[in-house]
Design a protein around this motif. Sequence first.
Motif: not given
Ligand code: NVA
Length: 307
Positions: A125, A160-161, A225, A229-230, A266
């Motif tokens: 990620l 997003n990602n 999702d 996000s983080m 998740l």
């Molecule tokens: N889009 C989220 C995915 C978490 C698995 C994030 O980047 O926090």
Amino acid sequence: MAGSFLTEQELSSEQLFEIFDRIKVLKHDMKQGKPLDVLRNKVIGILFEKPSTRTRTSFESAILRLGGSAIYLPVADLQINRGEPIEDTGRMFGSYLDALVARVFEQQTVEDLSRYSGIPVINGLSDVVHPTQAVCDIFTVLEVKGQVKGLKLAYIGDGNNVCHSLLMICALAGMHMTVACPKSYRPDPEIFAKAERIAARTGSQLAILESPEKASVGAHILYTDVWVSMGEEEEEKTKLEIFQGYQINGDLLKVAAKDAHVMHCLPAHRGLEITNEVIEGPRSIVWQQAENKMYGAAGILDHFVSS
Ligand code: NVA
Ligand code: CP
């Protein structure tokens, strides 16, 4: 084929389906408790700049079950945290490790780790993509539905990602995908254009709409999702307002295909992007999806690291 898995661009459609085949076999063997030595004598680092429950644990567990060894490397405990350049860190890891799984803020960090270490780096990620997630998820669709080509996935929420990786993997797999998102949170146009070029070859159809209802009509999979996000904690207040209505709930399921299933990578926020009723309900395949992250990790490691 040893190499890094930094974005989905490292995969062809054929390779993606080969990985799906390997995941299926490894899942069967791992469930049987068959001794496996796919990663025998391999030492794999797990470098994480952000929190993780599933990706870290599933990769570590897969590495151990495949006969390898894992070293967890939280960035807070590394000299990177005190300013040592990624280039230098990468060079060291290239000498000590056989591969690295890395979760990072900037995509450039995994690119640099791969370049300077010379070992396979698996992107666990970044702010731009989450490729291992999308491989495991579309494997789960294949497992549940028996096929993926021509099925429609409706992604409801932030461009997003996770959305980016699903676009690329759906395109490679010949699956249709419609994104429903607010205008200001659409997927990156360059990534969308890349996915569309692949889609033109595989017969996949990709689209971006604003309306979750329109995007979900006839969908075989509804996917969401987190809205925040983080690393986006400062935007939380704004995003919680903008994303109201981008929720998978009982009403949205009514416009999807009769046999539609619901997925979420998740962690989930019940009452925001998904209701408790839906995530715990009969259409949810979220727990099978999460379980498959370990078998997916095994298949990905087998493809990118073992040979
Ligand atoms: N889009 C989220 C995915 C978490 C698995 C994030 O980047 O926090
Ligand atoms: N889906 C996912 O990547 O979960 P973690 O953040 O717990 O790894």
